[in-house]
Design a protein around this motif. Structure first.
Motif, mmCIF file in Angstrom:
data_model
loop_
_atom_site.group_PDB
_atom_site.id
_atom_site.type_symbol
_atom_site.label_atom_id
_atom_site.label_comp_id
_atom_site.label_asym_id
_atom_site.label_seq_id
_atom_site.Cartn_x
_atom_site.Cartn_y
_atom_site.Cartn_z
ATOM 1 N N ASN A 168 0.843 -1.187 0.000
ATOM 2 C CA ASN A 168 0.000 0.000 0.000
ATOM 3 C C ASN A 168 0.884 1.244 0.000
ATOM 4 N N ALA A 169 0.478 2.267 -0.754
ATOM 5 C CA ALA A 169 1.272 3.496 -0.848
ATOM 6 C C ALA A 169 1.476 4.153 0.503
ATOM 7 N N ASP A 170 0.537 3.957 1.431
ATOM 8 C CA ASP A 170 0.667 4.561 2.761
ATOM 9 C C ASP A 170 1.865 4.016 3.531
ATOM 10 N N SER A 171 2.372 2.849 3.120
ATOM 11 C CA SER A 171 3.550 2.278 3.780
ATOM 12 C C SER A 171 4.813 3.059 3.446
ATOM 13 N N PHE A 172 4.776 3.817 2.346
ATOM 14 C CA PHE A 172 5.962 4.539 1.890
ATOM 15 C C PHE A 172 5.794 6.058 1.962
ATOM 16 N N LEU A 173 4.565 6.535 1.738
ATOM 17 C CA LEU A 173 4.357 7.972 1.548
ATOM 18 C C LEU A 173 3.376 8.505 2.571
ATOM 19 N N LYS A 174 3.781 9.589 3.251
ATOM 20 C CA LYS A 174 2.886 10.254 4.199
ATOM 21 C C LYS A 174 2.506 11.632 3.673
#
Length: 408
Positions: A168-174
């Motif tokens: 999931n993109a949330d694992s890398f980008l905040k």
């Protein structure tokens, strides 16, 4: 019909369209392979919103005619599906200049026309290339890379290792427009990419250090390059080029200062006159060379010196040949090793007890390095890298312009 109900229905419909067009995102990352060690994500919809916002607030841009090449098809009409998060990755144990991304092909006919318009040459086996980009087509998707050396070494997606639970993109980008993530067996370090009006900044999410006072001080100096690094930073930076270099040379700290100077270079050649007598011809040309001073603090200077000698980086004249800009001199004094240009050295400033690299733009760069002679590099004011404890920051500062970076 009640006009209020019509207006309400239209408003709701328009809001839903705007939401799905600019805000709703598919955060699943399908194509990051298991052997990726660096991942760059770009939030495409956030970039679109930032572009539209900047465009609306700069009316003078509305009436400008953009330069269009009618012979080239845009990415928008390329037949490729642009994901909500563009996934660019680097493979473990490959050259740092090799980067890849995987995109899905929606319309093969359009994509074929796109490749032709950008002068891609079919290299056989569904591989295409132009001067800088390489493409490999695999069924309904294509791999795009800065190199074709490791197309076949791209591993299976991470999702296949986690029972098809996609990353999931949330694992890398905040926060920010994108992120850079360094993946190791132990952990993943995420750094946000922030695009401001005149600068691009990359920093870790927990960053609480403000380097502005240091940058302001460095800007006041005349040097083209100023650097101060401890052993940990030397190790991390050298690992991009040679994983064993830092341990081999046993350097605890590095300080460096350099200026660029245009000097006259004498070229001597020989020819013959009408009577076949050998004559000497002397020509002069302007070249750019740095004046520099590099100070290495070593825990074991004899080991460092021996390593340089074994690599044949020190010649009989005590010149450090690993640096291509000659002549220079290398000397050892106690725990320190000093390398300085012979013509005129640049004194290293007092220690700031901080870790940084600061490169100030200089017009002389463009006459020496043709690849830098373009508007993007000419508009950069400085590059900065800073580290303190667990906080890291990289900043690319551009010259002021009437438009923010995203509109330029």
């Amino acid at each position: 019909m009640n006009w209020k109900k019509i207006v309400l229905a239209v408003t709701i419909l328009l809001s839903v369209c705007i939401y799905f067009l600019f805000f709703h995102k598919d955060k699943n990352l399908k194509y990051i392979p298991e052997n990726a060690d660096i991942v760059v994500l770009l939030d495409v919809k956030k970039a679109t919103r930032q572009y539209i916002s900047s465009f609306i607030t700069h009316p003078s841009k509305w009436f400008e005619e953009g330069k269009k090449d009618e012979n080239k098809i845009s990415i928008k009409n390329s037949g490729l599906e642009i994901p909500d998060f563009l996934q660019i990755f680097h493979l473990n144990k490959t050259n740092i200049s090799e980067w890849y991304t995987i995109l899905e092909i929606e319309d093969k006919k359009k994509f074929s026309a796109f490749l032709k318009s950008w002068q891609f040459v079919n290299d056989g086996k569904n591989r295409f290339k132009n001067s800088r980009v390489f493409i490999k087509i695999e069924g309904e998707k294509c791999i795009v890379g800065t190199s074709n050396l490791n197309f076949n070494n791209i591993g299976k997606p991470f999702s296949q290792n986690f029972r098809n639970n996609e990353l999931n993109a949330d694992s890398f980008l905040k926060d920010g427009l994108g992120s850079i993530s360094f993946i190791t067996e132990l952990r993943t370090q995420n750094f946000s990419i922030i695009l401001n009006d005149d600068e691009i900044e990359v920093k870790n999410d927990e960053n609480s250090i403000n380097f502005e006072s240091l940058i302001t001080d460095l800007e006041k100096k005349t040097q083209f390059l100023q650097t101060e690094l401890d052993s940990e930073n030397i190790k991390k930076i050298s690992s991009f080029f040679n994983k064993n270099l830092s341990d081999s040379i046993s350097v605890n700290s590095l300080k460096m200062s350099a200026n660029l100077l245009e000097v006259s270079d004498t070229i001597i050649s020989y020819g013959y006159d009408d009577n076949f007598n050998e004559i000497e011809k002397v020509n002069y040309q302007k070249i750019v060379q740095p004046d520099y001073e590099i100070l290495l603090q070593s825990s074991n200077p004899d080991k460092t010196w021996s390593y340089f000698q074994n690599k044949k980086w020190i010649n009989p004249q005590n010149q450090f040949t690993a640096i291509p800009f000659q002549p220079n001199l290398i000397s050892k004094n106690g725990m320190q090793i000093l390398i300085k240009s012979a013509r005129k050295s640049v004194k290293i400033q007092e220690s700031r007890n901080q870790n940084f690299i600061f490169v100030k733009n200089n017009p002389l760069l463009f006459s020496s390095f043709k690849t830098l002679n373009n508007p993007i590099f000419k508009n950069i004011e400085y590059l900065f890298y800073g580290n303190k404890n667990q906080d890291y920051s990289v900043k690319i500062k551009f010259k002021k312009d009437k438009y923010p970076l995203i509109l330029r």
